[in-house]
Design a protein around this motif. Structure first.
Motif, PDB file in Angstrom:
ATOM      1  N   ASP A  46       0.828  -1.209   0.000  1.00  0.00           N
ATOM      2  CA  ASP A  46       0.000   0.000   0.000  1.00  0.00           C
ATOM      3  C   ASP A  46       0.861   1.258   0.000  1.00  0.00           C
ATOM      4  N   ARG A  47       1.926   1.259   0.785  1.00  0.00           N
ATOM      5  CA  ARG A  47       2.805   2.439   0.838  1.00  0.00           C
ATOM      6  C   ARG A  47       3.450   2.702  -0.515  1.00  0.00           C
ATOM      7  N   TRP A  48       3.913   1.644  -1.195  1.00  0.00           N
ATOM      8  CA  TRP A  48       4.505   1.834  -2.520  1.00  0.00           C
ATOM      9  C   TRP A  48       3.470   2.363  -3.511  1.00  0.00           C
ATOM     10  N   GLY A  49       2.289   1.784  -3.491  1.00  0.00           N
ATOM     11  CA  GLY A  49       1.230   2.231  -4.403  1.00  0.00           C
ATOM     12  C   GLY A  49       0.838   3.676  -4.153  1.00  0.00           C
ATOM     13  N   ILE A  50       0.728   4.056  -2.884  1.00  0.00           N
ATOM     14  CA  ILE A  50       0.370   5.436  -2.549  1.00  0.00           C
ATOM     15  C   ILE A  50       1.482   6.393  -2.942  1.00  0.00           C
ATOM     16  N   PHE A  51       2.749   5.994  -2.720  1.00  0.00           N
ATOM     17  CA  PHE A  51       3.878   6.847  -3.078  1.00  0.00           C
ATOM     18  C   PHE A  51       3.863   7.187  -4.568  1.00  0.00           C
ATOM     19  N   VAL A  52       3.710   6.185  -5.396  1.00  0.00           N
ATOM     20  CA  VAL A  52       3.679   6.425  -6.843  1.00  0.00           C
ATOM     21  C   VAL A  52       2.384   7.126  -7.234  1.00  0.00           C
ATOM     22  N   GLY A  53       1.291   6.809  -6.567  1.00  0.00           N
ATOM     23  CA  GLY A  53      -0.002   7.430  -6.864  1.00  0.00           C
ATOM     24  C   GLY A  53      -0.038   8.918  -6.587  1.00  0.00           C
ATOM     25  N   GLU A  54       0.842   9.380  -5.712  1.00  0.00           N
ATOM     26  CA  GLU A  54       0.879  10.814  -5.413  1.00  0.00           C
ATOM     27  C   GLU A  54       1.459  11.640  -6.561  1.00  0.00           C
ATOM     28  N   TRP A  55       2.096  10.998  -7.513  1.00  0.00           N
ATOM     29  CA  TRP A  55       2.646  11.732  -8.649  1.00  0.00           C
ATOM     30  C   TRP A  55       1.550  12.238  -9.575  1.00  0.00           C
ATOM     31  N   ALA A  56       0.462  11.496  -9.692  1.00  0.00           N
ATOM     32  CA  ALA A  56      -0.595  11.844 -10.644  1.00  0.00           C
ATOM     33  C   ALA A  56      -1.151  13.250 -10.435  1.00  0.00           C
ATOM     34  N   PRO A  57      -1.511  13.665  -9.220  1.00  0.00           N
ATOM     35  CA  PRO A  57      -2.031  15.022  -9.056  1.00  0.00           C
ATOM     36  C   PRO A  57      -1.015  16.100  -9.437  1.00  0.00           C
ATOM     37  N   THR A  58       0.261  15.813  -9.194  1.00  0.00           N
ATOM     38  CA  THR A  58       1.304  16.775  -9.583  1.00  0.00           C
ATOM     39  C   THR A  58       1.338  16.935 -11.094  1.00  0.00           C
ATOM     40  N   PHE A  59       1.302  15.821 -11.805  1.00  0.00           N
ATOM     41  CA  PHE A  59       1.314  15.885 -13.265  1.00  0.00           C
ATOM     42  C   PHE A  59       0.044  16.533 -13.812  1.00  0.00           C
ATOM     43  N   PHE A  60      -1.107  16.239 -13.196  1.00  0.00           N
ATOM     44  CA  PHE A  60      -2.346  16.890 -13.635  1.00  0.00           C
ATOM     45  C   PHE A  60      -2.265  18.400 -13.404  1.00  0.00           C
ATOM     46  N   GLY A  61      -1.703  18.809 -12.272  1.00  0.00           N
ATOM     47  CA  GLY A  61      -1.526  20.238 -11.991  1.00  0.00           C
ATOM     48  C   GLY A  61      -0.609  20.901 -13.005  1.00  0.00           C
ATOM     49  N   LEU A  62       0.490  20.238 -13.331  1.00  0.00           N
ATOM     50  CA  LEU A  62       1.382  20.774 -14.368  1.00  0.00           C
ATOM     51  C   LEU A  62       0.669  20.855 -15.709  1.00  0.00           C
ATOM     52  N   GLY A  63      -0.126  19.842 -16.012  1.00  0.00           N
ATOM     53  CA  GLY A  63      -0.881  19.852 -17.264  1.00  0.00           C
ATOM     54  C   GLY A  63      -1.844  21.021 -17.334  1.00  0.00           C
ATOM     55  N   LEU A  64      -2.522  21.292 -16.241  1.00  0.00           N
ATOM     56  CA  LEU A  64      -3.440  22.430 -16.210  1.00  0.00           C
ATOM     57  C   LEU A  64      -2.693  23.755 -16.362  1.00  0.00           C
ATOM     58  N   ALA A  65      -1.578  23.890 -15.662  1.00  0.00           N
ATOM     59  CA  ALA A  65      -0.792  25.122 -15.760  1.00  0.00           C
ATOM     60  C   ALA A  65      -0.254  25.308 -17.182  1.00  0.00           C
ATOM     61  N   LEU A  66       0.244  24.228 -17.774  1.00  0.00           N
ATOM     62  CA  LEU A  66       0.749  24.321 -19.149  1.00  0.00           C
ATOM     63  C   LEU A  66      -0.380  24.628 -20.123  1.00  0.00           C
ATOM     64  N   SER A  67      -1.539  24.014 -19.915  1.00  0.00           N
ATOM     65  CA  SER A  67      -2.682  24.286 -20.782  1.00  0.00           C
ATOM     66  C   SER A  67      -3.098  25.750 -20.701  1.00  0.00           C
ATOM     67  N   HIS A  68      -3.114  26.277 -19.504  1.00  0.00           N
ATOM     68  CA  HIS A  68      -3.449  27.695 -19.316  1.00  0.00           C
ATOM     69  C   HIS A  68      -2.425  28.584 -20.028  1.00  0.00           C
ATOM     70  N   TYR A  69      -1.157  28.247 -19.887  1.00  0.00           N
ATOM     71  CA  TYR A  69      -0.107  29.016 -20.561  1.00  0.00           C
ATOM     72  C   TYR A  69      -0.242  28.903 -22.082  1.00  0.00           C
ATOM     73  N   GLU A  70      -0.538  27.706 -22.568  1.00  0.00           N
ATOM     74  CA  GLU A  70      -0.694  27.498 -24.008  1.00  0.00           C
ATOM     75  C   GLU A  70      -1.884  28.280 -24.554  1.00  0.00           C
ATOM     76  N   GLN A  71      -2.943  28.398 -23.780  1.00  0.00           N
ATOM     77  CA  GLN A  71      -4.093  29.175 -24.224  1.00  0.00           C
ATOM     78  C   GLN A  71      -3.736  30.651 -24.337  1.00  0.00           C
ATOM     79  N   GLN A  72      -2.978  31.152 -23.382  1.00  0.00           N
ATOM     80  CA  GLN A  72      -2.546  32.547 -23.433  1.00  0.00           C
ATOM     81  C   GLN A  72      -1.550  32.782 -24.550  1.00  0.00           C
ATOM     82  N   ASP A  73      -0.669  31.797 -24.752  1.00  0.00           N
ATOM     83  CA  ASP A  73       0.397  31.907 -25.750  1.00  0.00           C
ATOM     84  C   ASP A  73      -0.126  31.664 -27.168  1.00  0.00           C
TER      85      ASP A  73
END
Length: 92
Positions: A46-73
């Motif tokens: 469970d600890r290993w699965g949760i550790f790797v699973g915590e990466w997904a929200p970070t990547f989704f956040g980066l995706g949203l930030a990049l998408s916002h930047y791409e819309q402006q750009d």
């Protein structure tokens, strides 16, 4: 930071892909840890699965930030060819 990532070639779809891959990797890591170390128990898996699973929200956040930047750009819907032309014009 987002501008730098964008200039280095990272796009929102790359971050979204990484997020979905990390979800799958989380499940795979959990299953492999459960089977590879049967004496360690489910808590370790469970600890290993949760550790790797915590990466997904970070990547989704980066995706949203990049998408916002791409819309402006204006590069969100631009093709690779259009982007090259735009960079060549800026270089002149």
């Amino acid at each position: 930071m987002i501008k730098m990532l964008h200039e280095k070639g990272m796009r929102s779809e790359h971050a979204y892909t990484a997020a979905f891959m990390s979800i799958g990797l989380s499940v795979a890591t959990w299953a492999l840890s459960l089977n590879a170390e049967p004496g360690a128990g489910i808590a370790r898996a469970d600890r290993w699965g949760i550790f790797v699973g915590e990466w997904a929200p970070t990547f989704f956040g980066l995706g949203l930030a990049l998408s916002h930047y791409e819309q402006q750009d204006g590069t969100l819907t631009a093709s690779v060819h259009d982007l090259r032309e735009q960079r060549e014009k800026q270089a002149m």
